[in-house]
Motif scaffolding. Structure first.
Motif, PDB file in Angstrom:
ATOM      1  N   ALA A   1      16.523  40.947  39.238  1.00 40.97           N
ATOM      2  CA  ALA A   1      17.355  40.936  38.034  1.00 40.97           C
ATOM      3  C   ALA A   1      16.496  40.969  36.774  1.00 40.97           C
TER       4      ALA A   1
ATOM      5  N   ARG B   1      17.669  44.068  34.755  1.00 40.27           N
ATOM      6  CA  ARG B   1      18.521  43.691  33.623  1.00 40.27           C
ATOM      7  C   ARG B   1      17.740  43.365  32.357  1.00 40.27           C
TER       8      ARG B   1
ATOM      9  N   GLY C   1      20.213  45.976  31.065  1.00 39.08           N
ATOM     10  CA  GLY C   1      21.118  45.044  30.400  1.00 39.08           C
ATOM     11  C   GLY C   1      21.692  45.560  29.102  1.00 39.08           C
TER      12      GLY C   1
END
Length: 253
Positions: free
Chosen positions: A239, A243, A14
């Motif tokens: 995710a 991320r 991220g």
């Protein structure tokens, strides 16, 4: 070495990490990030990455677990230099040594609490080779998988943990290479989507471990039955790792 115009600057976790990678050479995707999320390391421990490439797995692990002593071994000088640059750029102390794992450099002939690796995916011979020689060398096996595992076992301290990510079709070879020195093994299938066969697996084993082998439920990477457009479709658990720099939602070993 790579010229500046041969490189791209890519974000990982991220945007927590910025990594330089060759435009046309071997480029890290999700595998090194997933590998880093599986390593049960804690502050003060030592970690050796075999075939570290541009350093993505080690850097992702450092972002999640501060205070590690990190070392990487890389065969290709241009990628070793890139790993050093990436480590410096992200403020991570990563010692990168150039050399061949089948003839371990003297600087790395020591014991580590963890050894991690993302060995080449494609077997030697057959198929269509990559146009870029660096990518071809990173992706296609020249050194047998058994040699990777033997080099890792030799570098592990007693009770040390080996963590590998590789193609599911290589699982028989990997299990055959784990001799009586390794045990308490855990296997995590990485499933692209619900109902799809696992294409990658994460295998962990402890030096001197005696617990029974464990096969974990598949970890699903993407939501939905198929890719449905130009957007991310990672599962919430995936995710969180890819991320947010999280770890797997269950302890592998």
């Amino acid at each position: 070495m790579f010229a500046p115009d041969e490189l791209t600057s890519d974000g990982f976790l991220g945007g927590r990490l910025t990594v330089l990678q060759p435009r046309r050479g071997y480029r890290a995707a999700t595998d090194p990030v997933l590998l880093a999320a599986a390593v049960p390391a804690s502050a003060g421990q030592s970690v050796l990455e075999l075939g570290c490439g541009a350093g993505v797995a080690s850097l992702c692990l450092a972002a999640r677990v501060p205070g590690l002593r990190l070392a990487g071994l890389e065969l290709q000088p241009a990628y070793a230099a890139l790993a050093r640059e990436n480590a410096a750029m992200n403020g991570v102390a990563l010692e990168v040594v150039e050399g061949d794992l089948s003839a371990m450099p003297a600087a790395l002939r020591q014991s580590f609490d963890h050894v991690i690796a993302n060995p080449p995916y494609y077997p030697a011979g057959g198929g269509t080779g990559a146009a870029d020689p660096g990518r071809e060398r990173a992706m296609r096996e020249e050194t047998p998988l058994a040699t990777w595992i033997e080099a890792a076992v030799r570098r592990l301290a007693p009770r040390g943990v080996l963590s590998l990510i590789f193609g599911a079709d290589r699982l028989p070879d990997a299990l055959a290479a784990l001799d009586g020195r390794m045990g308490s093994s855990v296997l995590l299938p990485l499933q692209p989507r619900e109902g799809r066969p696992a294409k990658r697996v994460i295998l962990q084993s402890r030096k001197g471990g005696r617990a029974p082998f464990r096969l974990l439920p598949p970890f699903v990477l993407h939501e939905g039955a198929q890719h449905d457009g130009d957007r991310e479709s990672f599962s919430p658990a995936a995710a969180h790792i890819l991320r947010n720099g999280g770890e797997f939602p269950f302890r592998l070993i």
